[in-house]
Design a protein around this motif. Sequence first.
Motif, PDB file in Angstrom:
ATOM      1  N   LEU A 115       0.835  -1.193   0.000  1.00  0.00           N
ATOM      2  CA  LEU A 115       0.000   0.000   0.000  1.00  0.00           C
ATOM      3  C   LEU A 115       0.873   1.247   0.000  1.00  0.00           C
ATOM      4  O   LEU A 115       1.783   1.376   0.822  1.00  0.00           O
ATOM      5  CB  LEU A 115      -0.902   0.016   1.236  1.00  0.00           C
ATOM      6  CG  LEU A 115      -1.674   1.307   1.487  1.00  0.00           C
ATOM      7  CD1 LEU A 115      -2.720   1.546   0.400  1.00  0.00           C
ATOM      8  CD2 LEU A 115      -2.331   1.281   2.870  1.00  0.00           C
ATOM      9  N   VAL A 116       0.584   2.162  -0.919  1.00  0.00           N
ATOM     10  CA  VAL A 116       1.266   3.451  -0.993  1.00  0.00           C
ATOM     11  C   VAL A 116       0.230   4.532  -0.707  1.00  0.00           C
ATOM     12  O   VAL A 116      -0.608   4.830  -1.545  1.00  0.00           O
ATOM     13  CB  VAL A 116       1.874   3.682  -2.391  1.00  0.00           C
ATOM     14  CG1 VAL A 116       2.636   5.011  -2.426  1.00  0.00           C
ATOM     15  CG2 VAL A 116       2.775   2.521  -2.799  1.00  0.00           C
ATOM     16  N   GLN A 117       0.269   5.094   0.495  1.00  0.00           N
ATOM     17  CA  GLN A 117      -0.655   6.180   0.831  1.00  0.00           C
ATOM     18  C   GLN A 117       0.086   7.510   0.708  1.00  0.00           C
ATOM     19  O   GLN A 117       1.139   7.707   1.328  1.00  0.00           O
ATOM     20  CB  GLN A 117      -1.212   6.037   2.246  1.00  0.00           C
ATOM     21  CG  GLN A 117      -2.286   7.078   2.554  1.00  0.00           C
ATOM     22  CD  GLN A 117      -2.700   7.076   4.018  1.00  0.00           C
ATOM     23  OE1 GLN A 117      -1.854   7.214   4.905  1.00  0.00           O
ATOM     24  NE2 GLN A 117      -3.980   6.902   4.264  1.00  0.00           N
ATOM     25  N   LEU A 118      -0.445   8.407  -0.098  1.00  0.00           N
ATOM     26  CA  LEU A 118       0.212   9.681  -0.355  1.00  0.00           C
ATOM     27  C   LEU A 118      -0.329  10.774   0.557  1.00  0.00           C
ATOM     28  O   LEU A 118      -1.510  10.750   0.931  1.00  0.00           O
ATOM     29  CB  LEU A 118       0.018  10.089  -1.816  1.00  0.00           C
ATOM     30  CG  LEU A 118       0.512   9.079  -2.850  1.00  0.00           C
ATOM     31  CD1 LEU A 118       0.284   9.614  -4.250  1.00  0.00           C
ATOM     32  CD2 LEU A 118       1.986   8.752  -2.637  1.00  0.00           C
ATOM     33  N   PRO A 119       0.499  11.752   0.914  1.00  0.00           N
ATOM     34  CA  PRO A 119       0.021  12.851   1.767  1.00  0.00           C
ATOM     35  C   PRO A 119      -0.979  13.721   1.014  1.00  0.00           C
ATOM     36  O   PRO A 119      -0.875  13.890  -0.207  1.00  0.00           O
ATOM     37  CB  PRO A 119       1.300  13.622   2.100  1.00  0.00           C
ATOM     38  CG  PRO A 119       2.259  13.270   1.018  1.00  0.00           C
ATOM     39  CD  PRO A 119       1.936  11.864   0.597  1.00  0.00           C
TER      40      PRO A 119
END
Length: 257
Positions: A115-119
């Motif tokens: 999972l890549v959660q971006l700001p």
Amino acid sequence: MTTASVDRAGAAAVRIGCAGWSIPSRHAHLFGDGESHLARYATRFDVTEINSTFHRRHQPRTFERWAASVPAGFRFSVKLPKRITHEARLSRTGDALTEFFEGVAGLGSTLGGVLVQLPPSLAFDARLANTFFAMLRRRCARPVACEPRHASWFEPAADTVWPRYAIARVAADPARLPAAARPGGAGAPARWNYWRWHGSPRIYYSRYEDPALEVLAQALRQHGTVRTPAWCILDNTAHGHAMDDAARMQRLVGGAV
């Protein structure tokens, strides 16, 4: 007790679980016996999202221990560290990505995806996105899901990135804009649909009522196939609602008794 919606090929078409595996005492009856919280959690659910990797590094033996605590069909998704996504903001992260994937290799076949959660403040930049996801893909052939939170990632310019690197765009609740509520992205080997429900109206705290879960269950059934599985992670953990909500989701989807 079954733990997933399974088709005739025996693979999980829909996986439902929680962010983390800490079991509130009031929900202990939902689980079987086990030597650890994770082992007990795995008697009910067949997937979990590891969020602790966002905040700190773990030793490879920690991942190995977790993998040894669950059945063979269990899967983990693992969140990229904030030093990559929030501090470096995807820029010049090659060494950090290498270190991360060397660590999570201890999960072996139980590593279901990343999972890549971006700001929320990180706007779409085509050069940055292409450079970053190319670096990530050189290190990872597993499914990857990205949760962008700036509106620019939902514009047509960003739509070319997802299939190019086989990235699934997360369907999130609460959604910051309508498109964020729907899964997006395409392409092998990702072939993944990923929902993250954080609690609404109060993020991380609110319990979901049955009508909302029924709508989600319908979407999971529609999207979930062996070739393109649907994962649903309940992240409303602050007051312990995720476990009960996930168990109700199982019943609605038809994957638990």
